[in-house]
Design an enzyme around this catalytic site. Structure first.
Site, mmCIF file in Angstrom:
data_model
loop_
_atom_site.group_PDB
_atom_site.id
_atom_site.type_symbol
_atom_site.label_atom_id
_atom_site.label_comp_id
_atom_site.label_asym_id
_atom_site.label_seq_id
_atom_site.Cartn_x
_atom_site.Cartn_y
_atom_site.Cartn_z
ATOM 1 N N HIS A 41 20.097 -81.713 15.167
ATOM 2 C CA HIS A 41 20.335 -83.130 14.867
ATOM 3 C C HIS A 41 19.434 -84.017 15.734
ATOM 4 O O HIS A 41 18.858 -84.990 15.265
ATOM 5 C CB HIS A 41 21.792 -83.510 15.154
ATOM 6 C CG HIS A 41 22.805 -82.809 14.285
ATOM 7 N ND1 HIS A 41 23.726 -81.932 14.788
ATOM 8 C CD2 HIS A 41 23.055 -82.886 12.958
ATOM 9 C CE1 HIS A 41 24.503 -81.487 13.814
ATOM 10 N NE2 HIS A 41 24.122 -82.047 12.690
ATOM 11 N N GLN A 65 33.037 -83.870 0.424
ATOM 12 C CA GLN A 65 32.162 -82.715 0.222
ATOM 13 C C GLN A 65 32.816 -81.399 0.644
ATOM 14 O O GLN A 65 32.180 -80.362 0.626
ATOM 15 C CB GLN A 65 30.810 -82.905 0.916
ATOM 16 C CG GLN A 65 30.839 -82.888 2.423
ATOM 17 C CD GLN A 65 29.512 -83.343 3.015
ATOM 18 O OE1 GLN A 65 29.096 -84.489 2.852
ATOM 19 N NE2 GLN A 65 28.816 -82.435 3.688
ATOM 20 N N GLY A 151 17.463 -82.806 7.322
ATOM 21 C CA GLY A 151 16.909 -81.538 7.788
ATOM 22 C C GLY A 151 16.649 -80.566 6.652
ATOM 23 O O GLY A 151 17.405 -80.505 5.683
ATOM 24 N N GLU A 152 15.594 -79.779 6.831
ATOM 25 C CA GLU A 152 15.306 -78.716 5.861
ATOM 26 C C GLU A 152 16.316 -77.583 5.980
ATOM 27 O O GLU A 152 16.348 -76.703 5.131
ATOM 28 C CB GLU A 152 13.889 -78.182 6.087
ATOM 29 C CG GLU A 152 12.825 -79.156 5.614
ATOM 30 C CD GLU A 152 11.403 -78.631 5.773
ATOM 31 O OE1 GLU A 152 11.203 -77.688 6.566
ATOM 32 O OE2 GLU A 152 10.508 -79.181 5.111
ATOM 33 N N LYS A 153 17.118 -77.583 7.038
ATOM 34 C CA LYS A 153 18.184 -76.578 7.172
ATOM 35 C C LYS A 153 19.038 -76.562 5.902
ATOM 36 O O LYS A 153 19.443 -75.520 5.413
ATOM 37 C CB LYS A 153 19.043 -76.922 8.397
ATOM 38 C CG LYS A 153 20.404 -76.262 8.463
ATOM 39 C CD LYS A 153 20.275 -74.797 8.756
ATOM 40 C CE LYS A 153 21.556 -74.066 9.060
ATOM 41 N NZ LYS A 153 22.749 -74.439 8.369
ATOM 42 N N SER A 189 23.512 -74.803 13.826
ATOM 43 C CA SER A 189 24.489 -75.375 12.895
ATOM 44 C C SER A 189 25.756 -75.688 13.664
ATOM 45 O O SER A 189 26.142 -74.934 14.578
ATOM 46 C CB SER A 189 24.802 -74.355 11.788
ATOM 47 O OG SER A 189 25.981 -74.728 11.111
ATOM 48 N N SER A 190 26.405 -76.789 13.299
ATOM 49 C CA SER A 190 27.677 -77.136 13.950
ATOM 50 C C SER A 190 28.691 -76.014 13.758
ATOM 51 O O SER A 190 29.586 -75.821 14.577
ATOM 52 C CB SER A 190 28.255 -78.418 13.356
ATOM 53 O OG SER A 190 27.271 -79.416 13.303
HETATM 54 P P1 AMP Z 1 25.321 -81.963 9.253
HETATM 55 O O1 AMP Z 1 25.855 -82.669 10.447
HETATM 56 O O2 AMP Z 1 25.454 -80.480 9.299
HETATM 57 O O3 AMP Z 1 25.778 -82.581 7.964
HETATM 58 O O4 AMP Z 1 23.750 -82.204 9.297
HETATM 59 C C1 AMP Z 1 23.214 -83.480 9.419
HETATM 60 C C2 AMP Z 1 21.729 -83.393 9.240
HETATM 61 O O5 AMP Z 1 21.175 -82.527 10.231
HETATM 62 C C3 AMP Z 1 21.321 -82.801 7.877
HETATM 63 O O6 AMP Z 1 20.195 -83.494 7.380
HETATM 64 C C4 AMP Z 1 20.988 -81.374 8.232
HETATM 65 O O7 AMP Z 1 20.077 -80.781 7.344
HETATM 66 C C5 AMP Z 1 20.383 -81.544 9.600
HETATM 67 N N1 AMP Z 1 20.421 -80.298 10.357
HETATM 68 C C6 AMP Z 1 21.488 -79.499 10.570
HETATM 69 N N2 AMP Z 1 21.123 -78.406 11.256
HETATM 70 C C7 AMP Z 1 19.793 -78.513 11.482
HETATM 71 C C8 AMP Z 1 18.826 -77.681 12.139
HETATM 72 N N3 AMP Z 1 19.153 -76.532 12.676
HETATM 73 N N4 AMP Z 1 17.539 -78.118 12.179
HETATM 74 C C9 AMP Z 1 17.192 -79.299 11.600
HETATM 75 N N5 AMP Z 1 18.052 -80.119 10.971
HETATM 76 C C10 AMP Z 1 19.335 -79.729 10.910
#
Ligand code: AMP
Length: 288
Positions: A41, A65, A151-153, A189-190
Site C-alpha cells: 500500500h 465486496q 496495485g497490479e496485485k 497482502s493484508s
Molecule cells: P486492499 O487494501 O487489499 O483493497 O488494496 C488496496 C490497494 O493496494 C489495491 O489497489 C491493491 O491492488 C493494492 N495492493 C495490495 N497489495 C499490494 C501489493 N503487494 N503490491 C502492490 N499493491 C498492492
C-alpha cells in the site's frame, strides 16, 4: 513524518480539502485501500506522490465486496497503525468514513462492469466486482481526484477499474503500481496475517511456480502443458487451486497459443482457509 495527518470522516470535509488544494493549482491523487496497510500500500502512496501534489488514502473495508461467508468481520482493522504508517510516507489525508457515509440506510444503487469482470475472480466471487465498482464510483465522486492508484496485485480489479473509468467518462487517470513482495516472493497482502506458520512457508511457492511458468512460456513452451505442470506443482505443495490461467493481458480473454499478444498469468489458490491471489506478466517470447 507527517504527525498531523488529518483524518477525514465525512464527504463534506473531503470535498472541502480537495477544493482548497485545487484552488491552489494542486493535483490530487486518491489511493483506495481497505486498511491493514503494508509496504505494498505504501508503495502506491509513494507512486501517487510522483503523479500529484496531494495524496488522499481512503481506508474503508467495503462490505458490498464481501459475500456473507467471507471474512468481512474478521478483516484486519487497525486504524491507528494505518494512520502512523501513512504518516511515514507523508500522505496528505486519510479518508476513513463510517459505513453509513458510503452506504446510507436507503442506498439502492449498484455499478456493474461486464466483460473483464466476468471470468476468474468474477466466477469465484460473483458479487465482488460489483461491490468494487460501486465503492470506487462513490470514492471517485466523493473525492474528485485527478489520479487514482491501484496495485497490479489485484490485476483483474485494475482492469475493471480502468474499464469503469473509460465507460463512464470519469475524469480520473488510473495509475497502476507494481506488486510488492516479501523477500521470499510472497505478494504482500493484508490477508497474509491469516496464514499459519507452516502455510506461510509454503505460500511463496505460488510466486515460484508463476515465475517458472512465465519463463517457460517466454521460452516458447506449449501453453496447456505449462499450465498442467504448474497446477501439478502447486497441488504437490498442498495448494487447492481455484484457477491458474494464461490470459490476454488487456482484456483477460483466454490466451491463444502460440502467444502473440501480451499475456498474463493469473492464479488463485487456497492454503487451508486462506485464499491467495497472485499474477505475473509473461515476457514476450524471445525476450527471455
Ligand atoms: P486492499 O487494501 O487489499 O483493497 O488494496 C488496496 C490497494 O493496494 C489495491 O489497489 C491493491 O491492488 C493494492 N495492493 C495490495 N497489495 C499490494 C501489493 N503487494 N503490491 C502492490 N499493491 C498492492
Amino acid at each position: 513524518m507527517n504527525t498531523k495527518l488529518p483524518v477525514l470522516r465525512h464527504t463534506v470535509e473531503l470535498r472541502h480539502a480537495v477544493q482548497q488544494w485545487r484552488r491552489q493549482g494542486q493535483k490530487i491523487a486518491l489511493v483506495p485501500t481497505m486498511g491493514g496497510l503494508h509496504d505494498g500500500h505504501l508503495s502506491l502512496v509513494r507512486l501517487a506522490k510522483q503523479h500529484a501534489n496531494r495524496v488522499i488514502v481512503s481506508v474503508f473495508v467495503n462490505p458490498t465486496q464481501f459475500a456473507p461467508h467471507e471474512d468481512f468481520d474478521a478483516y484486519p482493522r487497525n486504524e491507528e497503525r494505518d494512520w502512523h504508517k501513512l504518516g511515514t510516507v507523508e500522505a496528505d489525508a486519510m479518508y476513513a468514513p463510517d459505513v453509513h457515509e458510503i452506504y446510507p440506510r436507503d442506498f439502492a444503487t449498484r455499478v456493474d462492469v461486464a466483460g473483464v469482470a466476468q471470468p476468474l475472480e468474477g466466477i469465484s466471487r460473483p458479487h465482488f466486482f460489483s461491490g468494487v465498482a460501486t465503492v470506487v464510483t462513490k470514492l471517485f465522486l466523493q473525492a474528485l481526484p485527478d489520479v487514482a492508484v491501484f496495485g497490479e496485485k489485484d490485476y483483474q480489479q485494475l482492469l475493471v477499474v480502468k474499464k469503469l473509468v473509460r465507460d463512464l467518462n470519469f475524469p480520473v487517470t488510473i495509475v497502476p503500481g507494481p506488486i510488492m513482495r516479501e523477500p521470499d516472493g510472497l505478494a504482500m497482502s493484508s490477508r497474509n496475517v491469516y496464514l499459519d506458520a507452516q502455510d506461510r512457508v509454503t505460500a511463496p511457492h505460488l510466486y515460484g511456480v508463476l515465475q517458472d511458468m512465465a519463463g517457460d512460456l517466454a521460452a516458447g513452451r506449449e501453453m496447456d502443458e505449462t499450465v498442467k505442470k504448474g497446477l501439478a506443482r502447486l497441488e504437490k505443495h498442498g495448494f487447492r487451486v481455484d484457477y491458474l490461467e494464461v490470459r490476454d493481458a488487456e482484456n483477460l480473454t483466454p490466451a491463444v497459443y502460440p502467444l502473440w499478444k501480451p499475456v498474463r498469468l493469473l492464479a488463485a489458490a487456497y492454503l487451508g482457509k486462506v485464499r491467495l491471489i497472485d499474477n505475473m506478466a509473461v515476457p514476450s517470447p524471445g525476450a527471455h
